[in-house]
Motif scaffolding. Structure first.
Motif, mmCIF file in Angstrom:
data_model
loop_
_atom_site.group_PDB
_atom_site.id
_atom_site.type_symbol
_atom_site.label_atom_id
_atom_site.label_comp_id
_atom_site.label_asym_id
_atom_site.label_seq_id
_atom_site.Cartn_x
_atom_site.Cartn_y
_atom_site.Cartn_z
ATOM 1 N N SER A 151 -8.482 -5.782 -8.253
ATOM 2 C CA SER A 151 -8.724 -5.333 -9.569
ATOM 3 C C SER A 151 -7.161 -5.023 -10.075
ATOM 4 C CB SER A 151 -9.621 -4.284 -9.681
ATOM 5 O OG SER A 151 -9.414 -3.891 -11.239
ATOM 6 N N LEU A 152 -6.580 -5.863 -10.825
ATOM 7 C CA LEU A 152 -5.323 -5.658 -11.149
ATOM 8 C C LEU A 152 -4.934 -4.606 -12.212
ATOM 9 C CD1 LEU A 152 -3.793 -9.322 -10.902
ATOM 10 C CD2 LEU A 152 -2.934 -7.360 -9.756
ATOM 11 N N ASN A 153 -6.130 -4.015 -12.726
ATOM 12 C CA ASN A 153 -5.930 -3.092 -13.730
ATOM 13 C C ASN A 153 -6.064 -1.716 -13.022
ATOM 14 O OD1 ASN A 153 -5.958 -4.448 -16.000
ATOM 15 N ND2 ASN A 153 -7.962 -4.241 -16.830
ATOM 16 N N SER A 154 -6.141 -1.529 -11.807
ATOM 17 C CA SER A 154 -6.185 -0.482 -10.931
ATOM 18 C C SER A 154 -4.599 -0.156 -10.317
ATOM 19 C CB SER A 154 -7.213 -0.593 -9.913
ATOM 20 O OG SER A 154 -8.541 -0.813 -10.417
ATOM 21 N N PRO A 155 -4.216 0.965 -10.177
ATOM 22 C CA PRO A 155 -3.000 1.202 -9.520
ATOM 23 C C PRO A 155 -2.811 0.772 -8.379
ATOM 24 C CG PRO A 155 -3.609 3.227 -10.758
ATOM 25 C CD PRO A 155 -4.580 2.225 -10.745
ATOM 26 N N MET A 156 -1.517 0.201 -7.944
ATOM 27 C CA MET A 156 -1.422 -0.217 -6.519
ATOM 28 C C MET A 156 -0.105 -0.245 -6.024
ATOM 29 S SD MET A 156 -2.359 -4.321 -7.002
ATOM 30 C CE MET A 156 -4.369 -3.679 -7.063
ATOM 31 N N SER A 157 0.420 0.037 -4.889
ATOM 32 C CA SER A 157 1.909 -0.154 -4.483
ATOM 33 C C SER A 157 2.341 -1.440 -4.086
ATOM 34 C CB SER A 157 2.139 0.776 -3.445
ATOM 35 O OG SER A 157 2.038 2.268 -4.178
ATOM 36 N N LEU A 158 1.185 -2.471 -3.656
ATOM 37 C CA LEU A 158 1.513 -3.608 -3.419
ATOM 38 C C LEU A 158 0.729 -4.707 -4.376
ATOM 39 C CD1 LEU A 158 3.198 -5.594 -1.342
ATOM 40 C CD2 LEU A 158 1.225 -5.366 0.191
ATOM 41 N N PRO A 159 1.180 -5.570 -5.082
ATOM 42 C CA PRO A 159 2.611 -5.384 -5.465
ATOM 43 C C PRO A 159 2.910 -4.311 -6.229
ATOM 44 C CG PRO A 159 1.261 -7.030 -6.809
ATOM 45 C CD PRO A 159 0.349 -6.427 -6.076
ATOM 46 N N GLY A 160 4.214 -3.993 -6.261
ATOM 47 C CA GLY A 160 4.496 -2.887 -6.961
ATOM 48 C C GLY A 160 5.987 -2.682 -7.134
ATOM 49 N N SER A 161 6.523 -1.673 -7.743
ATOM 50 C CA SER A 161 7.950 -1.667 -8.234
ATOM 51 C C SER A 161 8.753 -0.984 -6.854
ATOM 52 C CB SER A 161 8.324 -0.941 -9.288
ATOM 53 O OG SER A 161 7.954 0.355 -8.939
ATOM 54 N N LEU A 162 10.202 -1.214 -6.945
ATOM 55 C CA LEU A 162 11.120 -0.734 -5.917
ATOM 56 C C LEU A 162 12.208 -0.082 -6.647
ATOM 57 C CD1 LEU A 162 11.402 -3.720 -3.448
ATOM 58 C CD2 LEU A 162 10.173 -1.529 -3.018
ATOM 59 N N THR A 163 12.321 1.210 -6.262
ATOM 60 C CA THR A 163 13.429 1.966 -7.187
ATOM 61 C C THR A 163 14.394 2.398 -6.078
ATOM 62 O OG1 THR A 163 11.998 4.033 -7.264
ATOM 63 C CG2 THR A 163 11.967 2.209 -9.120
ATOM 64 N N PRO A 164 15.458 2.475 -6.098
ATOM 65 C CA PRO A 164 16.670 2.985 -5.304
ATOM 66 C C PRO A 164 16.391 4.533 -5.210
ATOM 67 C CG PRO A 164 17.722 2.257 -7.283
ATOM 68 C CD PRO A 164 16.289 2.064 -7.415
ATOM 69 N N ALA A 165 16.629 5.122 -4.104
ATOM 70 C CA ALA A 165 16.661 6.562 -3.768
ATOM 71 C C ALA A 165 17.960 7.103 -4.539
ATOM 72 C CB ALA A 165 16.620 6.727 -2.383
ATOM 73 N N PRO A 166 17.929 8.318 -5.228
ATOM 74 C CA PRO A 166 19.038 8.744 -6.130
ATOM 75 C C PRO A 166 20.188 9.185 -5.137
ATOM 76 C CG PRO A 166 17.131 10.425 -5.747
ATOM 77 C CD PRO A 166 16.675 9.035 -5.230
ATOM 78 N N ASP A 167 19.952 9.325 -3.868
ATOM 79 C CA ASP A 167 21.145 9.840 -3.112
ATOM 80 C C ASP A 167 22.103 8.528 -2.555
ATOM 81 O OD1 ASP A 167 19.432 8.252 -1.167
ATOM 82 O OD2 ASP A 167 19.251 10.039 0.085
ATOM 83 N N GLY A 168 21.712 7.492 -3.006
ATOM 84 C CA GLY A 168 22.678 6.234 -2.838
ATOM 85 C C GLY A 168 22.540 5.856 -1.329
ATOM 86 N N SER A 169 21.652 6.340 -0.492
ATOM 87 C CA SER A 169 21.589 5.913 0.935
ATOM 88 C C SER A 169 21.005 4.378 1.003
ATOM 89 C CB SER A 169 20.341 6.778 1.605
ATOM 90 O OG SER A 169 19.017 6.652 0.842
ATOM 91 N N GLY A 170 20.660 3.657 0.054
ATOM 92 C CA GLY A 170 20.211 2.294 0.204
ATOM 93 C C GLY A 170 18.791 2.298 0.427
ATOM 94 N N ILE A 171 17.922 3.312 0.557
ATOM 95 C CA ILE A 171 16.625 3.410 0.954
ATOM 96 C C ILE A 171 15.891 3.050 -0.595
ATOM 97 C CG2 ILE A 171 14.563 4.667 1.173
ATOM 98 C CD1 ILE A 171 16.163 6.128 3.543
#
Length: 325
Positions: A151-171
Motif C-alpha cells: 500500500s503506497l499510501n502508508s508510510p514506509m522507509s523503502l522506498p524512501g528519502s535519504l537526507t545527509p546527517a547534519p554533522d557532515g560525516s557523509g552518513i
C-alpha cells in the motif's frame, strides 16, 4: 540444442524417469560396490583358502582397478557438469518469467497469483498471453487473477528519502518520503493496474466465453520480495535489491535522493528468480512450493477483511468487473 520444457501437469517422459532413477541410484551403487570389495578383501585376509584362491588370480587387482575407475569417473562427472535438481528452475532475468506464464495459459482454467511491489512486472508477464486470449479458439475458458501489492499510501522507509546527517560525516538517514510514494503510486501502481484492467476488458469484449475473476488487495508489507504462483503448481520467488538513486519528479522535475527497492537492476548472484514445482519428485522441492503457496493463501485470507485506512484503490476499483455494454 534446446530441451523441450515439460508443460504444466505433463508427466515426465520415460527417458526422464530413467535418468532420474540412475541419478538417485549412482551414489548408492558406488557405496555398495566399495563396501563389497572391502568385505571381500577382509575375508581374503581372514580365511586362508579363500585368500589363496583370490590372490592366485587377478580377481582382487582387477576389481580394485574397476572400483578406482568408477570413483574417478563419478568425480569427473560431478565436477564437469552441473546436475539440475528435479523441479527447480533458476532464471537469470526477471523477464524470463514470461515463458512459464505463457505455458500456464495452455490450461483450461488458469490460476495466476502474484505478490509484489506494484503490478509492473506482472503486467509485462501476462500482456502477451492476454492478447492471445482474445482469440476465441484459445484453450482457456476460465481465468482467476489474485494480486497483492504494498500500500503506497502508508508510510514506509523503502522506498524512501535519504537526507545527509547534519554533522557532515557523509552518513545519510533513510525515512518515509510521501513525495516518492506519490511518484511510485501514480507512475507504477495505478498506471499498470489500469493497463491490466484494460487488457481484461478487451478479452471480455472479444472472447466473452472466458470467465474472468480478478482482484487486487493492498498489504502492509514493504517491498522485499515478489512471488508468482501458476496454476497452483509452480511458484517463482525473487527478492528486491536496495539501491540509492536520484530521480526527478513533479512538474518542476525536482531531484529526489531516494533509497529504492530495485527489482530489475540488482542481480543476486547468477539468479533473479527461483522456481519450485509442486509436482516434482523430490520431497524438499514439493515442500518449498507448498510453503510459498500456503504463505500466499494465508495472506490473501487475512487481507479479505483488512484494508489500509487510506487505500490507494477503492473497493470498486480494486476488483475488475466486465465493462457495461
Amino acid at each position: 540444442m534446446a530441451t523441450r520444457r515439460r508443460a504444466p501437469g505433463e508427466p515426465p517422459s520415460k527417458l526422464e524417469e530413467v535418468r532420474q532413477t540412475l541419478t538417485e541410484l549412482q551414489p548408492r551403487l558406488t557405496r555398495w560396490l566399495l563396501g563389497g570389495v572391502a568385505a571381500l578383501s577382509l575375508a581374503a585376509e581372514l580365511f586362508e583358502p579363500l585368500g589363496n584362491a583370490l590372490k592366485s588370480g587377478e580377481f582382487l587387482s582387477t576389481t580394485y582397478v574397476s572400483v578406482i575407475s568408477l570413483v574417478l569417473f563419478n568425480a569427473i562427472s560431478d565436477s564437469g557438469a552441473t546436475r539440475e535438481a528435479d523441479g527447480v528452475e533458476v532464471f537469470d532475468t526477471v523477464d524470463a518469467i514470461s515463458d512459464p506464464v505463457k505455458e500456464a495459459f495452455d490450461e483450461r482454467h488458469v490460476h495466476l497469483y502474484f505478490f509484489g511491489f506494484t503490478t509492473e512486472t506482472l503486467y509485462s508477464a501476462v500482456k502477451e498471453p492476454l492478447i492471445r486470449l482474445r482469440d476465441e479458439t484459445s484453450k482457456t475458458r476460465e481465468l482467476t487473477l489474485r494480486i497483492i501489492i504494498v500500500s503506497l499510501n502508508s508510510p514506509m522507509s523503502l522506498p524512501g528519502s535519504l537526507t545527509p546527517a547534519p554533522d557532515g560525516s557523509g552518513i545519510h538517514y533513510f525515512a518515509d518520503s510521501p513525495e516518492n510514494r506519490r511518484r511510485m503510486r501514480n507512475r507504477f501502481a495505478k498506471e499498470y493496474w489500469g493497463l491490466l484492467k484494460d487488457l481484461l476488458d478487451r478479452v471480455h469484449t472479444e472472447n466473452a466465453g472466458v470467465s474472468i475473476t480478478c482482484e487486487l488487495r493492498e498489504s502492509p508489507h514493504t517491498p522485499v520480495s515478489k512471488l508468482y504462483i501458476l496454476n497452483k503448481q509452480k511458484v517463482y520467488y525473487g527478492t528486491y535489491g536496495i539501491m540509492r538513486k536520484k530521480v526527478r519528479h513533479g512538474r518542476r522535475h525536482r531531484e529526489l535522493d531516494i533509497l529504492d527497492a530495485e527489482g530489475f537492476g540488482i542481480r543476486h548472484g547468477p539468479a533473479r528468480l527461483i522456481g519450485w514445482d509442486k509436482e516434482a519428485r523430490t520431497r524438499s522441492t514439493k515442500q518449498i512450493a507448498e510453503f510459498h503457496m500456503a504463505w500466499f493463501q494465508n495472506l490473501w485470507g487475512v487481507l479479505e477483511n483488512i484494508r489500509p485506512r487510506d487505500a490507494v484503490f477503492s473497493d470498486t476499483d480494486r476488483v475488475w468487473r466486465p465493462p457495461p455494454h
